[in-house]
Design a protein around this motif. Structure first.
Motif, PDB file in Angstrom:
ATOM      1  N   PRO A 173       0.624  -1.442  -0.140  1.00 56.03           N
ATOM      2  CA  PRO A 173       0.204  -0.030   0.028  1.00 56.03           C
ATOM      3  C   PRO A 173       1.471   1.240  -0.271  1.00 56.03           C
ATOM      4  CG  PRO A 173       0.380  -1.188   2.448  1.00 56.03           C
ATOM      5  CD  PRO A 173       1.236  -2.025   1.113  1.00 56.03           C
ATOM      6  N   PRO A 174       0.252   3.140  -0.297  1.00 56.72           N
ATOM      7  CA  PRO A 174       1.070   3.677  -0.494  1.00 56.72           C
ATOM      8  C   PRO A 174       1.592   3.793   0.963  1.00 56.72           C
ATOM      9  CG  PRO A 174      -0.997   4.169  -1.490  1.00 56.72           C
ATOM     10  CD  PRO A 174      -0.862   2.624  -1.258  1.00 56.72           C
ATOM     11  N   ILE A 175       0.438   3.757   1.865  1.00 51.59           N
ATOM     12  CA  ILE A 175       1.304   4.027   3.605  1.00 51.59           C
ATOM     13  C   ILE A 175       2.588   3.661   3.691  1.00 51.59           C
ATOM     14  CG2 ILE A 175       0.324   1.946   4.946  1.00 51.59           C
ATOM     15  CD1 ILE A 175      -0.177   5.616   5.609  1.00 51.59           C
ATOM     16  N   LYS A 176       3.014   2.466   3.283  1.00 52.88           N
ATOM     17  CA  LYS A 176       4.694   1.200   3.179  1.00 52.88           C
ATOM     18  C   LYS A 176       5.416   2.833   3.079  1.00 52.88           C
ATOM     19  CE  LYS A 176       7.015  -1.770   1.355  1.00 52.88           C
ATOM     20  NZ  LYS A 176       6.845  -3.258   0.154  1.00 52.88           N
ATOM     21  N   PHE A 177       5.437   3.787   2.182  1.00 51.78           N
ATOM     22  CA  PHE A 177       6.094   4.379   1.416  1.00 51.78           C
ATOM     23  C   PHE A 177       5.940   6.341   2.395  1.00 51.78           C
ATOM     24  CE2 PHE A 177       5.977   0.431  -1.056  1.00 51.78           C
ATOM     25  CZ  PHE A 177       7.322   0.974  -1.192  1.00 51.78           C
ATOM     26  N   LYS A 178       5.155   5.595   2.879  1.00 51.13           N
ATOM     27  CA  LYS A 178       5.171   7.494   3.860  1.00 51.13           C
ATOM     28  C   LYS A 178       5.976   8.115   3.929  1.00 51.13           C
ATOM     29  CE  LYS A 178       1.863   9.537   7.094  1.00 51.13           C
ATOM     30  NZ  LYS A 178       1.137   9.769   7.890  1.00 51.13           N
ATOM     31  N   GLN A 179       7.031   7.906   4.710  1.00 50.48           N
ATOM     32  CA  GLN A 179       7.791   8.655   5.848  1.00 50.48           C
ATOM     33  C   GLN A 179       8.946   9.195   3.928  1.00 50.48           C
ATOM     34  OE1 GLN A 179       8.755   9.503   8.405  1.00 50.48           O
ATOM     35  NE2 GLN A 179       6.088   9.270   8.619  1.00 50.48           N
ATOM     36  N   VAL A 180       9.467   8.156   2.623  1.00 47.92           N
ATOM     37  CA  VAL A 180      10.040   8.275   2.124  1.00 47.92           C
ATOM     38  C   VAL A 180       9.772   9.897   1.182  1.00 47.92           C
ATOM     39  CG1 VAL A 180      11.036   7.136  -0.308  1.00 47.92           C
ATOM     40  CG2 VAL A 180      10.274   5.396   1.804  1.00 47.92           C
ATOM     41  N   PHE A 181       8.277   9.835   0.894  1.00 47.42           N
ATOM     42  CA  PHE A 181       7.054  10.633  -0.172  1.00 47.42           C
ATOM     43  C   PHE A 181       8.011  11.902   1.233  1.00 47.42           C
ATOM     44  CE2 PHE A 181       6.366   7.468  -2.623  1.00 47.42           C
ATOM     45  CZ  PHE A 181       6.207   8.072  -4.107  1.00 47.42           C
ATOM     46  N   LYS A 182       7.220  11.574   2.652  1.00 47.71           N
ATOM     47  CA  LYS A 182       8.055  13.474   3.044  1.00 47.71           C
ATOM     48  C   LYS A 182       8.631  13.670   3.090  1.00 47.71           C
ATOM     49  CE  LYS A 182       7.158  14.350   7.759  1.00 47.71           C
ATOM     50  NZ  LYS A 182       8.579  15.041   8.000  1.00 47.71           N
ATOM     51  N   LYS A 183       9.849  12.178   2.941  1.00 46.11           N
ATOM     52  CA  LYS A 183      11.667  13.077   2.200  1.00 46.11           C
ATOM     53  C   LYS A 183      11.003  13.875   0.983  1.00 46.11           C
ATOM     54  CE  LYS A 183      15.967  13.516   3.112  1.00 46.11           C
ATOM     55  NZ  LYS A 183      16.341  14.756   4.347  1.00 46.11           N
ATOM     56  N   ALA A 184      10.985  13.294   0.495  1.00 44.50           N
ATOM     57  CA  ALA A 184      10.902  13.710  -1.085  1.00 44.50           C
ATOM     58  C   ALA A 184       9.966  15.228  -0.960  1.00 44.50           C
ATOM     59  CB  ALA A 184      10.575  12.620  -2.122  1.00 44.50           C
ATOM     60  N   ARG A 185       9.234  15.316  -0.472  1.00 44.46           N
ATOM     61  CA  ARG A 185       8.252  16.398  -0.168  1.00 44.46           C
ATOM     62  C   ARG A 185       9.580  17.756   0.072  1.00 44.46           C
ATOM     63  NH1 ARG A 185       3.732  17.873  -3.183  1.00 44.46           N
ATOM     64  NH2 ARG A 185       1.949  17.049  -1.605  1.00 44.46           N
ATOM     65  N   GLU A 186      10.416  17.240   0.697  1.00 42.06           N
ATOM     66  CA  GLU A 186      11.412  18.222   1.805  1.00 42.06           C
ATOM     67  C   GLU A 186      11.734  18.310   1.204  1.00 42.06           C
ATOM     68  OE1 GLU A 186      12.061  15.685   5.265  1.00 42.06           O
ATOM     69  OE2 GLU A 186      10.344  15.970   6.455  1.00 42.06           O
ATOM     70  N   LEU A 187      12.237  17.610  -0.136  1.00 41.51           N
ATOM     71  CA  LEU A 187      13.366  17.867  -1.156  1.00 41.51           C
ATOM     72  C   LEU A 187      13.417  19.155  -2.606  1.00 41.51           C
ATOM     73  CD1 LEU A 187      15.396  14.803  -0.601  1.00 41.51           C
ATOM     74  CD2 LEU A 187      15.940  16.249  -0.469  1.00 41.51           C
ATOM     75  N   GLY A 188      11.857  19.440  -2.724  1.00 39.91           N
ATOM     76  CA  GLY A 188      10.705  20.113  -3.100  1.00 39.91           C
ATOM     77  C   GLY A 188      10.537  19.456  -4.191  1.00 39.91           C
ATOM     78  N   LEU A 189      10.390  18.347  -3.784  1.00 36.99           N
ATOM     79  CA  LEU A 189      10.207  16.982  -5.274  1.00 36.99           C
ATOM     80  C   LEU A 189       8.388  17.257  -5.014  1.00 36.99           C
ATOM     81  CD1 LEU A 189      12.697  14.344  -5.131  1.00 36.99           C
ATOM     82  CD2 LEU A 189      12.076  16.549  -7.053  1.00 36.99           C
ATOM     83  N   LYS A 190       7.961  16.580  -6.459  1.00 34.73           N
ATOM     84  CA  LYS A 190       5.993  16.857  -6.227  1.00 34.73           C
ATOM     85  C   LYS A 190       5.871  15.241  -6.382  1.00 34.73           C
ATOM     86  CE  LYS A 190       4.679  20.416  -8.413  1.00 34.73           C
ATOM     87  NZ  LYS A 190       3.434  21.277  -6.633  1.00 34.73           N
ATOM     88  N   LEU A 191       4.175  14.860  -5.720  1.00 32.97           N
ATOM     89  CA  LEU A 191       4.845  13.599  -5.957  1.00 32.97           C
ATOM     90  C   LEU A 191       3.453  12.852  -6.437  1.00 32.97           C
ATOM     91  CD1 LEU A 191       4.673  14.073  -1.355  1.00 32.97           C
ATOM     92  CD2 LEU A 191       6.215  13.682  -2.943  1.00 32.97           C
ATOM     93  N   THR A 192       3.934  11.442  -7.009  1.00 36.04           N
ATOM     94  CA  THR A 192       2.288  10.714  -7.954  1.00 36.04           C
ATOM     95  C   THR A 192       2.686   8.650  -7.313  1.00 36.04           C
ATOM     96  OG1 THR A 192       0.826  10.307  -9.671  1.00 36.04           O
ATOM     97  CG2 THR A 192       3.953  10.698  -9.718  1.00 36.04           C
ATOM     98  N   MET A 193       1.518   8.494  -7.570  1.00 34.08           N
ATOM     99  CA  MET A 193       1.350   7.191  -7.000  1.00 34.08           C
ATOM    100  C   MET A 193       0.715   6.355  -8.202  1.00 34.08           C
ATOM    101  SD  MET A 193       1.638   6.723  -2.764  1.00 34.08           S
ATOM    102  CE  MET A 193       3.528   7.282  -1.960  1.00 34.08           C
TER     103      MET A 193
END
Length: 335
Positions: A173-193
């Motif tokens: 599930p997406p929630i498995k990668f919540k911390q990874v995507f949180k970090k990506a957001r902090e790096l200024g990246l957009k998010l899609t799944m």
């Protein structure tokens, strides 16, 4: 109608670079790199594209990547797609790539991303097609592996516009990668799944994308129509869906034209894309043409679908408006 589709300026937001590996290029790279293929001709390779669901497709898809070894291979792959896209009047593309599928084979991350980036730069200069790069994580692998690859990408942040999540959804599930995507957001990246069609727990996954990960887009997401609350969230938030009709037909034996019509009626920001065009034998124009035939979409419907792609593209507003203006100019002159 086909001429209208062929010539209107378009954006592609959901295409996997590895999924653009045409059989002819695959054979050429295999010969160059001394990699044996279990098929005698490109035509025999195409005949082996016998998949009816996501797992059967992925098995063939990952096996095909083995011919990609050198930086020049990733350059050739990317340039071949961007050339094809330019010939279809695609003026802007956001490209997925799967670095874990290559580093797991011993290919250095820098080889992959540098080869792709150099082709993007050359294609924009020589062909006039602008593109941006989205790094995807393979969801059947661990969150730790995803975080490791996000760290690998940090020296190349200027090459990336966002991160995505693809591959086998079952029990990932997406929630498995919540911390990874949180970090990506902090790096200024957009998010899609990805939330592929008719997957296990797909409504839960779409909900996690919207509520827990807070994505900027969802790839596929057709099953959201089964839940009125998800429809409302997508409509109100203007979160775009990148739908891929021809690839849907391989999975659910339908181009999902009815569902795309409903999305338009519900004012959801639905877009049309090609996914893995070398494997599904249909690039963006062919997706539009097949969809138009099945769903009897008129030119206004098609214009809306094309405009939606630019509206949800990860571009500055001024650039979006320039592209939208070119679409309106085209429609006026073609009428």
């Amino acid at each position: 109608m086909q001429a209208f589709i062929d010539n209107i300026p378009k954006a592609e937001l959901h295409v996997h670079l590895e999924g653009t590996l045409e059989p002819e290029l695959s054979f050429a790279l295999a010969k160059k790199n001394g990699i044996p293929l279990p098929y005698k001709t490109p035509e025999a390779l195409v005949e082996a594209y016998d998949f009816t669901d996501l797992p059967s497709f992925l098995e063939i898809y990952y096996a095909g990547m083995n011919v990609l070894v050198a930086e020049s291979d990733f350059y050739d792959l990317t340039m071949a797609y961007l050339t094809k896209a330019s010939n279809q009047n695609i003026v802007y593309a956001e490209l997925f790539f799967d670095p874990q599928a290559h580093t797991s084979r011993g290919i250095d991350f820098s080889i992959v991303i540098n080869g792709i980036h150099k082709a993007q730069v050359d294609a924009e200069q020589k062909l006039g097609i602008k593109s941006q790069l989205i790094m995807c994580f393979l969801r059947e692998l661990s969150a730790e592996s995803a975080m490791e690859h996000l760290s690998m990408a940090e020296p190349y942040l200027s090459y990336l516009v966002g991160v995505g999540l693809d591959s086998n959804e079952r029990d990932n599930p997406p929630i498995k990668f919540k911390q990874v995507f949180k970090k990506a957001r902090e790096l200024g990246l957009k998010l899609t799944m990805h939330c592929d069609v008719n997957q296990k727990n797909t409504l839960t996954h779409i909900g996690q994308c919207l509520d827990d990960i807070k994505v900027d887009r969802i790839d596929h997401g057709v099953n959201s129509l089964e839940d009125a609350s998800l429809v409302a969230k997508l409509r109100d938030s203007k979160i775009g869906l990148t739908v891929c009709p021809v690839s849907n037909r391989f999975v659910v034996q339908s181009l999902t034209a009815k569902e795309i019509r409903t999305m338009l009626d519900e004012q959801i920001m639905v877009t049309i894309n090609s996914d893995d065009p070398a494997y599904f034998r249909a690039y963006l124009n062919e997706n539009f043409i097949e969809l138009q035939k099945e769903g009897d979409f008129d030119k206004q419907d098609l214009q809306t679908l094309v405009e939606n792609s630019f509206r949800i593209a990860w571009l500055p507003e001024t650039e979006k408006q320039q592209y939208l203006s070119s679409i309106r100019d085209y429609v006026v002159t073609s009428s």
